[in-house]
Design a protein around this motif. Sequence first.
Motif, PDB file in Angstrom:
ATOM      1  N   UNK A  92      30.519 -32.718  58.205  1.00 59.75           N
ATOM      2  CA  UNK A  92      29.478 -31.692  58.107  1.00 59.75           C
ATOM      3  C   UNK A  92      29.346 -31.229  56.659  1.00 59.75           C
ATOM      4  N   UNK A  93      30.500 -31.049  56.031  1.00 60.28           N
ATOM      5  CA  UNK A  93      30.504 -30.645  54.629  1.00 60.28           C
ATOM      6  C   UNK A  93      29.808 -31.690  53.754  1.00 60.28           C
ATOM      7  N   UNK A  94      30.161 -32.959  54.001  1.00 62.36           N
ATOM      8  CA  UNK A  94      29.578 -34.047  53.212  1.00 62.36           C
ATOM      9  C   UNK A  94      28.074 -34.101  53.362  1.00 62.36           C
ATOM     10  N   UNK A  95      27.589 -33.905  54.586  1.00 66.15           N
ATOM     11  CA  UNK A  95      26.142 -33.964  54.812  1.00 66.15           C
ATOM     12  C   UNK A  95      25.433 -32.822  54.079  1.00 66.15           C
ATOM     13  N   UNK A  96      25.988 -31.617  54.222  1.00 67.65           N
ATOM     14  CA  UNK A  96      25.362 -30.469  53.561  1.00 67.65           C
ATOM     15  C   UNK A  96      25.375 -30.649  52.050  1.00 67.65           C
ATOM     16  N   UNK A  97      26.523 -31.092  51.537  1.00 61.36           N
ATOM     17  CA  UNK A  97      26.629 -31.279  50.091  1.00 61.36           C
ATOM     18  C   UNK A  97      25.625 -32.318  49.616  1.00 61.36           C
ATOM     19  N   UNK A  98      25.464 -33.389  50.398  1.00 64.26           N
ATOM     20  CA  UNK A  98      24.510 -34.435  50.021  1.00 64.26           C
ATOM     21  C   UNK A  98      23.101 -33.890  49.943  1.00 64.26           C
ATOM     22  N   UNK A  99      22.738 -33.072  50.931  1.00 61.58           N
ATOM     23  CA  UNK A  99      21.385 -32.514  50.968  1.00 61.58           C
ATOM     24  C   UNK A  99      21.139 -31.600  49.761  1.00 61.58           C
ATOM     25  N   UNK A 227      26.982 -24.541  56.765  1.00 65.56           N
ATOM     26  CA  UNK A 227      26.133 -25.731  56.720  1.00 65.56           C
ATOM     27  C   UNK A 227      24.842 -25.520  57.469  1.00 65.56           C
ATOM     28  N   UNK A 228      24.921 -24.903  58.640  1.00 63.18           N
ATOM     29  CA  UNK A 228      23.704 -24.662  59.412  1.00 63.18           C
ATOM     30  C   UNK A 228      22.740 -23.792  58.608  1.00 63.18           C
ATOM     31  N   UNK A 229      23.291 -22.750  58.001  1.00 60.72           N
ATOM     32  CA  UNK A 229      22.442 -21.873  57.183  1.00 60.72           C
ATOM     33  C   UNK A 229      21.844 -22.668  56.016  1.00 60.72           C
ATOM     34  N   UNK A 230      22.700 -23.431  55.332  1.00 62.30           N
ATOM     35  CA  UNK A 230      22.239 -24.163  54.149  1.00 62.30           C
ATOM     36  C   UNK A 230      21.167 -25.180  54.516  1.00 62.30           C
ATOM     37  N   UNK A 285      34.876 -31.614  44.097  1.00 67.59           N
ATOM     38  CA  UNK A 285      33.810 -31.234  45.007  1.00 67.59           C
ATOM     39  C   UNK A 285      32.428 -31.578  44.427  1.00 67.59           C
ATOM     40  N   UNK A 286      32.347 -31.607  43.111  1.00 63.55           N
ATOM     41  CA  UNK A 286      31.059 -31.931  42.495  1.00 63.55           C
ATOM     42  C   UNK A 286      30.632 -33.355  42.857  1.00 63.55           C
ATOM     43  N   UNK A 287      31.627 -34.214  43.085  1.00 60.05           N
ATOM     44  CA  UNK A 287      31.298 -35.582  43.469  1.00 60.05           C
ATOM     45  C   UNK A 287      30.577 -35.610  44.811  1.00 60.05           C
ATOM     46  N   UNK A 288      30.996 -34.738  45.729  1.00 66.79           N
ATOM     47  CA  UNK A 288      30.353 -34.694  47.037  1.00 66.79           C
ATOM     48  C   UNK A 288      28.921 -34.189  46.923  1.00 66.79           C
ATOM     49  N   UNK A 289      28.665 -33.393  45.912  1.00 65.90           N
ATOM     50  CA  UNK A 289      27.304 -32.887  45.723  1.00 65.90           C
ATOM     51  C   UNK A 289      26.393 -33.961  45.130  1.00 65.90           C
ATOM     52  N   UNK A 290      26.892 -34.654  44.125  1.00 67.36           N
ATOM     53  CA  UNK A 290      26.000 -35.482  43.327  1.00 67.36           C
ATOM     54  C   UNK A 290      25.972 -36.949  43.733  1.00 67.36           C
ATOM     55  N   UNK A 314      26.285 -38.772  52.510  1.00 70.48           N
ATOM     56  CA  UNK A 314      27.335 -37.758  52.419  1.00 70.48           C
ATOM     57  C   UNK A 314      28.222 -37.758  53.651  1.00 70.48           C
ATOM     58  N   UNK A 315      27.585 -37.814  54.828  1.00 72.86           N
ATOM     59  CA  UNK A 315      28.343 -37.825  56.076  1.00 72.86           C
ATOM     60  C   UNK A 315      29.191 -39.075  56.210  1.00 72.86           C
ATOM     61  N   UNK A 316      28.598 -40.233  55.896  1.00 73.72           N
ATOM     62  CA  UNK A 316      29.332 -41.501  56.022  1.00 73.72           C
ATOM     63  C   UNK A 316      30.499 -41.552  55.042  1.00 73.72           C
ATOM     64  N   UNK A 317      30.244 -41.067  53.819  1.00 76.51           N
ATOM     65  CA  UNK A 317      31.307 -41.044  52.821  1.00 76.51           C
ATOM     66  C   UNK A 317      32.503 -40.258  53.335  1.00 76.51           C
ATOM     67  N   UNK A 318      32.212 -39.075  53.880  1.00 77.48           N
ATOM     68  CA  UNK A 318      33.292 -38.238  54.409  1.00 77.48           C
ATOM     69  C   UNK A 318      34.011 -38.958  55.544  1.00 77.48           C
TER      70      UNK A 318
END
Lengths: 533, 281
Positions: A92-99, A227-230, A285-290, A314-318
Amino acid sequence: MIDTLHPTSVSRRIVHATAVLAALCAAASPAIAGPHEHEHVQRDSTPSSPSQEHPNSHSPAPLIVWPTWDEVTRVLSLRDYNTRVVLLGTMVLGMTAGLIGTFMLLRKRALVGDVVSHASLPGIAIAYIVMESHSAGSGKSLTGLSIGAMLAGVSGVLCTTAIRRFTRIKEDAAMAIVLSIFFGLGIALFTIVQRMPTGSAAGLSAFIYGKASTMKAADVQVIAVVSVVAIGVCMALFRQFSLLCFDEDFAKSQGWPTGLLDLALMGLVVCVSVIGQKSVGLLLVVAMLIIPAASARFWTNDVLKMAVAATLIGGLTAFFGVTTSALFPKFAAGATIVLVGSSFFTFSLFFGLRRGFVRRAFMHHSLKQRVGQDDLLRSFYELLETDAKAAMKSASPTVNVSDTNLDINLGMPRERLLAARSWSTRRLTQLIKKARRSGLVQLAPDDSIQLTMNGAVEARRAVRNHRLWELFLIEYADIAPSHVDRDADEIEHVLEPAIVAELVELMNEQFPEMRMPPSPHPLELELELELEL
Amino acid sequence: MSGSNISAQPSADRATVIGPGSAAVIEHPSSSPLSIHDMTVAYHRKPVLWDIDYDAPVGKLVAIVGPNGAGKSTLIKAAMDLIPKVSGLVHVFGEPYRKQRRRVGYVPQRGAVDWDFPINALQVVAMGLYRQIGWFWPVTRKYRVLAMESLDRVGMADYAKRQISQLSGGQQQRVFLARALAQNADLYLMDEPFAGVDASTERAIVAILKELQSGGKTALVVHHDLQTVTEYFDHVFLLNMRLVATGPVREVFTPENLRKTYGGKLALLDQVGHKMSGVAP
């Protein structure tokens, strides 16, 4: 006297600052390198053997322990509660960060995540100290630490903005300054934490290196809510965010509250990097964002599709990062996630359908081939045309040459082809070889080049395209006839059939009863010929 | 012109020349598409624009002309609140800019954005409609049709689905123009729309400008090519940190005023002067 910064004094200051920082780091190292420096997602199935807990005991553990088949199926089938929790939270974190990373990348603020996460370190330490001094033992409260991290992260970003606005220091320098100062401060504060009675057991180092394995259901809840909020905010403001990233001035001129939108975006970045610190660590964590966003860019030219792709990546990476970390003990989850992400990136870099390297190289190569071949055939044809014209001019000067009275079976010596264009001998040999393989030309017994039937048809097409395009440029684009040859050269090879059809119509109006339009400018070879005559 | 000072008419055909020492008294008619009152703008502590006082005439094409660093783009941006003013007021059709945003169409400099952005031409044009669409509504068919019509007006309908980095410079400029057109504004502010475009795009933009004018719209255009000012525009705004002169091209676009604007250094001026003497009565 104006206070100028003398170079040597600057360097002295830098040396001094470096020394101070080094001392700080040395002092803080016990705080950083805690007992769980290399953390991995624990396998519940593996009873921790003594040799793994104490690597320095008698029998040294192997560097990599390959998982058994049973362990693989156990992890992949999500049989363990612990793996399920960690996997869910991280994905979930990976997906949100990716978005969110998509917008950061497009806003050219890729490094802001880095500033936020580094700047949050002193916040964590201060929050811990404050909570501990308030009531001993309450310092580990994740909510409290997260709030501290968030506040510090935000103030880091605000400092960057302030430095940029009120001084003449550029953004990259402002980021570097804020990032290192906050991080240094954080490490210094960690030394203090270390000296507190409960400090050494506080496990604050988890925030630096990440500790996905300790993720609890409650942590996952926090991640899910954020994540839901974001994701909701991103979906609701998708158009506005895109506009902000593409053209901030225009957005502002339209009356969109760009400042608030920017703040919302920053807020999301802060939230994601703070909740992400616990699992991948603030350094990574910046890697998960970018990385997911940067990878997604290679696959699409549409911002919505890019956002969706980045979310999925992002999700698949996680997922792959966590499962790998679960299968190989001693592989820290944060690092594994980043490594998996970088392999996604590398793959996209090469094989991305829109901007991937391989596709680009292929397109470039095939275009080059087509251009080379067209040029060869066209030069061939124009040489034949020149010959025919010369022959007819000597007979009767007024007759117009048309492609019906060209002798396409004429052999052409290599030297004449070579002189027609600025080819090197090697390039010409290459082109001829290629054309022979495609059955466009053949070698005559005297080593001159001959067009085949197919080659004659193709040559006619190439010349026709070129001249049609020249006509078009003169007619519609106001390019002087003397320049038209070169401009036409660049584009004719990529003409779409629909445009050619349109041009043919135009040509038919201008030159009825003629299958090949005359060149709108004298051919170079003709010029030479005329000089000779 | 009658010469009465208190006429509420916009000073469409009156030339204003502000030289050193001349105390210019300019009224600000409420119907002017853009009136700027004593505007001063500074970057850090260096002033870029000094005391600009200006009323745009209704339904005219105005060229904003001046040397590099004269503050041409700054003038437009400050008028739209994109950069802060040190002092001054800007009214659009008699009301503050904030209330009249929808009536102002902005065409930024092409170089101001990253054309590598993952978006196609039609989507860029639709951006001009976002305000009409509102905060949370999707871009419906109706708006896509509107955007398409704008693209068609600039001759770019065939490129609607093209990713913007695959467009030529001239085509990109047309997309920007179409985005402003989609908004159906009454006042257009354009920042160097003719910079680095091909001849056919230049013609297309001029045609659009004339079309806007015949529809009663006003356009202020930052323009760098002195040679074409007389041909494309009917009013001119000569700027070099201060307003040097403004008014109909015939009266104001003189070699003397140009020399004041450019400081007499430009060899091109004489050329333009020759051209002018051929055109002016």
